[in-house]
Design a protein around this motif. Structure first.
Motif, mmCIF file in Angstrom:
data_model
loop_
_atom_site.group_PDB
_atom_site.id
_atom_site.type_symbol
_atom_site.label_atom_id
_atom_site.label_comp_id
_atom_site.label_asym_id
_atom_site.label_seq_id
_atom_site.Cartn_x
_atom_site.Cartn_y
_atom_site.Cartn_z
ATOM 1 N N GLU A 6 5.160 8.377 -0.324
ATOM 2 C CA GLU A 6 5.851 9.185 -1.326
ATOM 3 C C GLU A 6 5.380 10.631 -1.200
ATOM 4 O OE1 GLU A 6 5.161 9.826 -6.047
ATOM 5 O OE2 GLU A 6 5.570 7.755 -5.428
ATOM 6 N N ALA A 7 6.308 11.573 -1.227
ATOM 7 C CA ALA A 7 5.978 12.994 -1.314
ATOM 8 C C ALA A 7 6.500 13.504 -2.651
ATOM 9 C CB ALA A 7 6.615 13.782 -0.169
ATOM 10 N N ARG B 296 0.855 -1.187 0.000
ATOM 11 C CA ARG B 296 0.000 0.000 0.000
ATOM 12 C C ARG B 296 0.893 1.241 0.000
ATOM 13 N NH1 ARG B 296 -4.815 0.995 4.276
ATOM 14 N NH2 ARG B 296 -5.954 -0.244 2.718
ATOM 15 N N ILE B 297 0.767 2.021 -1.055
ATOM 16 C CA ILE B 297 1.577 3.228 -1.240
ATOM 17 C C ILE B 297 0.675 4.441 -1.091
ATOM 18 C CG2 ILE B 297 3.060 4.508 -2.841
ATOM 19 C CD1 ILE B 297 3.427 1.728 -4.301
ATOM 20 N N VAL B 298 1.074 5.395 -0.265
ATOM 21 C CA VAL B 298 0.369 6.670 -0.163
ATOM 22 C C VAL B 298 1.253 7.748 -0.777
ATOM 23 C CG1 VAL B 298 -0.534 8.450 1.377
ATOM 24 C CG2 VAL B 298 -1.006 6.041 1.850
ATOM 25 N N ASP B 299 0.707 8.431 -1.775
ATOM 26 C CA ASP B 299 1.401 9.502 -2.480
ATOM 27 C C ASP B 299 0.830 10.840 -2.023
ATOM 28 O OD1 ASP B 299 2.432 11.358 -4.251
ATOM 29 O OD2 ASP B 299 1.558 10.457 -6.049
ATOM 30 N N VAL B 300 1.625 11.624 -1.318
ATOM 31 C CA VAL B 300 1.211 12.966 -0.899
ATOM 32 C C VAL B 300 1.563 13.907 -2.048
ATOM 33 C CG1 VAL B 300 1.475 14.793 0.819
ATOM 34 C CG2 VAL B 300 1.575 12.382 1.513
ATOM 35 N N SER B 301 0.556 14.219 -2.860
ATOM 36 C CA SER B 301 0.769 14.889 -4.144
ATOM 37 C C SER B 301 0.320 16.341 -4.062
ATOM 38 C CB SER B 301 0.008 14.146 -5.252
ATOM 39 O OG SER B 301 0.309 14.681 -6.514
ATOM 40 N N ALA B 302 1.225 17.219 -3.663
ATOM 41 C CA ALA B 302 0.882 18.622 -3.448
ATOM 42 C C ALA B 302 0.560 19.358 -4.743
ATOM 43 C CB ALA B 302 2.029 19.331 -2.728
ATOM 44 N N PHE B 303 1.079 18.887 -5.898
ATOM 45 C CA PHE B 303 0.881 19.589 -7.162
ATOM 46 C C PHE B 303 -0.313 19.084 -7.957
ATOM 47 C CE2 PHE B 303 5.714 20.481 -7.349
ATOM 48 C CZ PHE B 303 5.539 21.645 -6.609
ATOM 49 N N TYR B 304 -1.048 18.111 -7.404
ATOM 50 C CA TYR B 304 -2.183 17.579 -8.161
ATOM 51 C C TYR B 304 -3.347 18.564 -8.119
ATOM 52 C CZ TYR B 304 -5.850 14.487 -9.856
ATOM 53 O OH TYR B 304 -6.871 13.939 -10.590
ATOM 54 N N ALA B 305 -3.977 18.790 -9.280
ATOM 55 C CA ALA B 305 -5.172 19.622 -9.376
ATOM 56 C C ALA B 305 -6.011 19.111 -10.541
ATOM 57 C CB ALA B 305 -4.816 21.092 -9.592
ATOM 58 N N PRO B 306 -7.356 19.155 -10.438
ATOM 59 C CA PRO B 306 -8.203 18.645 -11.516
ATOM 60 C C PRO B 306 -7.926 19.287 -12.866
ATOM 61 C CG PRO B 306 -9.504 19.040 -9.546
ATOM 62 C CD PRO B 306 -8.137 19.603 -9.273
ATOM 63 N N LYS B 307 -7.530 20.572 -12.862
ATOM 64 C CA LYS B 307 -7.233 21.265 -14.113
ATOM 65 C C LYS B 307 -5.733 21.483 -14.290
ATOM 66 C CE LYS B 307 -11.676 23.685 -14.314
ATOM 67 N NZ LYS B 307 -12.355 25.006 -14.402
ATOM 68 N N PRO C 15 8.793 3.473 5.319
ATOM 69 C CA PRO C 15 9.837 4.181 4.576
ATOM 70 C C PRO C 15 9.199 5.167 3.607
ATOM 71 C CG PRO C 15 9.617 1.934 3.772
ATOM 72 C CD PRO C 15 8.750 2.036 4.991
ATOM 73 N N ARG C 16 9.975 6.152 3.194
ATOM 74 C CA ARG C 16 9.392 7.208 2.360
ATOM 75 C C ARG C 16 10.383 7.691 1.311
ATOM 76 N NH1 ARG C 16 7.882 10.147 7.793
ATOM 77 N NH2 ARG C 16 7.936 7.934 8.342
ATOM 78 N N ALA C 17 9.827 8.157 0.192
ATOM 79 C CA ALA C 17 10.621 8.670 -0.917
ATOM 80 C C ALA C 17 10.127 10.060 -1.278
ATOM 81 C CB ALA C 17 10.512 7.748 -2.131
ATOM 82 N N LEU C 18 11.051 10.900 -1.708
ATOM 83 C CA LEU C 18 10.735 12.229 -2.223
ATOM 84 C C LEU C 18 10.950 12.206 -3.726
ATOM 85 C CD1 LEU C 18 10.111 15.267 -1.897
ATOM 86 C CD2 LEU C 18 12.554 15.618 -1.473
ATOM 87 N N VAL C 19 9.896 12.438 -4.493
ATOM 88 C CA VAL C 19 9.986 12.485 -5.951
ATOM 89 C C VAL C 19 10.041 13.949 -6.368
ATOM 90 C CG1 VAL C 19 8.917 11.839 -8.136
ATOM 91 C CG2 VAL C 19 8.739 10.313 -6.159
ATOM 92 N N MET C 20 11.117 14.330 -7.020
ATOM 93 C CA MET C 20 11.349 15.731 -7.353
ATOM 94 C C MET C 20 10.632 16.101 -8.646
ATOM 95 S SD MET C 20 13.155 17.169 -4.938
ATOM 96 C CE MET C 20 13.856 18.610 -5.718
ATOM 97 N N LEU D 72 15.975 17.551 3.614
ATOM 98 C CA LEU D 72 14.958 16.626 3.107
ATOM 99 C C LEU D 72 15.602 15.304 2.692
ATOM 100 C CD1 LEU D 72 12.622 18.893 0.916
ATOM 101 C CD2 LEU D 72 12.134 17.904 3.159
ATOM 102 N N GLY D 73 16.749 15.377 2.009
ATOM 103 C CA GLY D 73 17.425 14.156 1.596
ATOM 104 C C GLY D 73 17.791 13.270 2.770
ATOM 105 N N GLU D 74 18.164 13.895 3.883
ATOM 106 C CA GLU D 74 18.516 13.134 5.083
ATOM 107 C C GLU D 74 17.275 12.532 5.756
ATOM 108 O OE1 GLU D 74 20.539 16.095 7.266
ATOM 109 O OE2 GLU D 74 22.376 15.990 6.047
ATOM 110 N N ALA D 75 16.111 13.171 5.565
ATOM 111 C CA ALA D 75 14.885 12.696 6.210
ATOM 112 C C ALA D 75 14.189 11.598 5.410
ATOM 113 C CB ALA D 75 13.922 13.872 6.411
ATOM 114 N N TYR D 76 14.516 11.473 4.131
ATOM 115 C CA TYR D 76 13.863 10.485 3.268
ATOM 116 C C TYR D 76 14.821 9.335 2.978
ATOM 117 C CZ TYR D 76 9.759 13.367 2.451
ATOM 118 O OH TYR D 76 8.601 14.082 2.626
ATOM 119 N N ASP D 77 14.239 8.172 2.709
ATOM 120 C CA ASP D 77 15.049 6.999 2.399
ATOM 121 C C ASP D 77 15.526 7.000 0.956
ATOM 122 O OD1 ASP D 77 14.634 5.312 4.957
ATOM 123 O OD2 ASP D 77 12.600 5.914 4.393
#
Length: 388
Positions: A91-92, A2-13, A110-115, A151-156
């Motif tokens: 994932e953030a 189960r993956i949770v993606d915290v997607s701050a840039f997602y918008a319907p438009k 564990p968590r990943a930061l996707v740039m 952030l790099g130090e806080a993420y796996d």
């Protein structure tokens, strides 16, 4: 998993991130995973997109600079949502406040930061590049590099879709950076969509005959895309060779771009092209894609052009540069209108034929990207479990 993606840039438009997330929601289930996307929205809502695919929006305020978007402003609410879903992996996808919120969550996953953003290229390098070197600008923005390193130090894991961007992040001291390139939507873009009659008609609309060169630029009409520079370079190159430029897209700067073209019949700015089949036909029928933005983290439009057999003329920094690794594609010095003009002229001089281009290899697809991404997540989760 189960993956949770915290997607701050997602918008319907929204644009590229929305398309990426929508494809991820479809791909995860096919690969045997469950995915929940947490996004800022107008209201709290849970939307099921199919088996194992959920989009949950958390009520959030509008983003002041672009009303299409909203932003996470309540860390406790975000943490409660993560607690409720009990993810195996988190994932953030933004290097801003939401990434720091996810880093402070006390869950064990564990968590990943996707740039998905390159703020230094989009803003600092673009604003100060005319008067300072990249090294000088980086020193002036060391506070942001310190933020990225924290952030790099806080993420796996830190995921970049571009080798050039990954090298810059690692060079700046950000740990744990890996490159997992994105890809195109399968089954849409291909060289065999090329239509010589359509190409001739497009050139005729630009008051030119089929012997001219047809350039296309595709993307939002926003400052960081540098379409004004692209127009200036095309107009300058057009004084030596017949060149048409077709700019496809929309945005708040469209009126300024029309004015920048100065009434030239060889430049058309028709607005957006939402039909994907029509876009594939356009790409395959042009002579080259020209791009002005050095702040792309992957440059999907350049990947789609490459899948269409279309050469690209792109900046030498950012994700777009990765797609110009073979002739007749060209790289030019980012942000330099003269360098872009020269690259266009060099491309025109080397263009020997307008025949359809064959691909040397099958294009990388977005589904390949997600397969590699989730494999990396699963391996990391296994490693963390063994260490626990």
């Amino acid at each position: 998993m189960r993956i949770v993606d915290v997607s701050a840039f997602y918008a319907p438009k929204g644009g590229g991130v929305r398309a990426y997330v929508d494809r991820k929601l479809a791909a995860a289930a096919a690969l045997g995973h469950e995915i929940i996307v947490l996004a800022p929205g107008k209201h709290d809502a849970v939307i099921r997109r199919g088996p194992g695919a959920v989009l949950e929006t958390l009520a959030s305020p509008p983003f002041p600079l672009d009303r299409r978007y909203r932003y996470f402003d309540n860390e406790k609410t975000l943490h409660r949502a993560l607690d409720r879903w009990r993810p195996d992996f988190v994932e953030a996808s933004s290097p801003w406040g939401s990434a720091s919120m996810v880093a402070r969550w006390d869950g064990a996953a564990p968590r990943a930061l996707v740039m998905h953003a390159d703020p230094l290229s989009a803003y600092a390098y673009r604003w100060f590049g005319p008067v300072a070197s990249i090294e000088t600008i980086d020193r002036g923005f060391d506070f942001f590099w310190r933020h990225l390193r924290r952030l790099g130090e806080a993420y796996d894991l830190v995921v970049s879709a571009s080798g050039e961007f990954a090298a810059r992040l690692s060079g700046g001291g950000m740990p744990g950076v890996v490159t997992i390139p994105m890809g195109v939507e399968p089954g849409i873009f291909a060289p065999w969509h090329r239509d010589p009659h359509y190409r001739a008609a497009l050139l005729a609309e630009c008051d030119l005959d089929p012997s001219a060169t047809l350039l296309v630029g595709i993307g939002r009409h926003a400052a960081e895309k540098r379409w004004g520079m692209v127009i200036d370079a095309a107009l300058s190159a057009g004084t030596l060779h017949p060149i048409a430029l077709l700019l496809v897209g929309e945005g708040r700067l469209q009126g300024r771009l029309v004015a920048r073209a100065g009434g030239s019949p060889h430049i058309r700015i028709p607005g957006p092209l939402a039909d994907r089949a029509a876009l594939a036909r356009l790409m395959a029928s042009a002579d080259a894609l020209v791009h002005g933005c050095e702040a792309e983290t992957f440059c999907m439009v350049a990947a789609e052009a490459r899948a269409s057999g279309l050469p690209v003329i792109v900046p030498d920094r950012g994700g777009a540069a990765d797609h110009a690794d073979r002739a007749p594609s060209r790289r030019y010095r980012a942000g330099d209108v003269q360098a872009l003009r020269d690259a266009i002229l060099a491309f025109v001089a080397g263009r020997s034929s307008v025949a359809p281009r064959a691909l040397e290899e099958a294009p990388r697809t977005m589904d390949m990207h997600f397969a590699e991404l989730f494999q990396a997540y699963a391996a990391l989760r296994s490693a963390v479990s063994r260490a626990a």
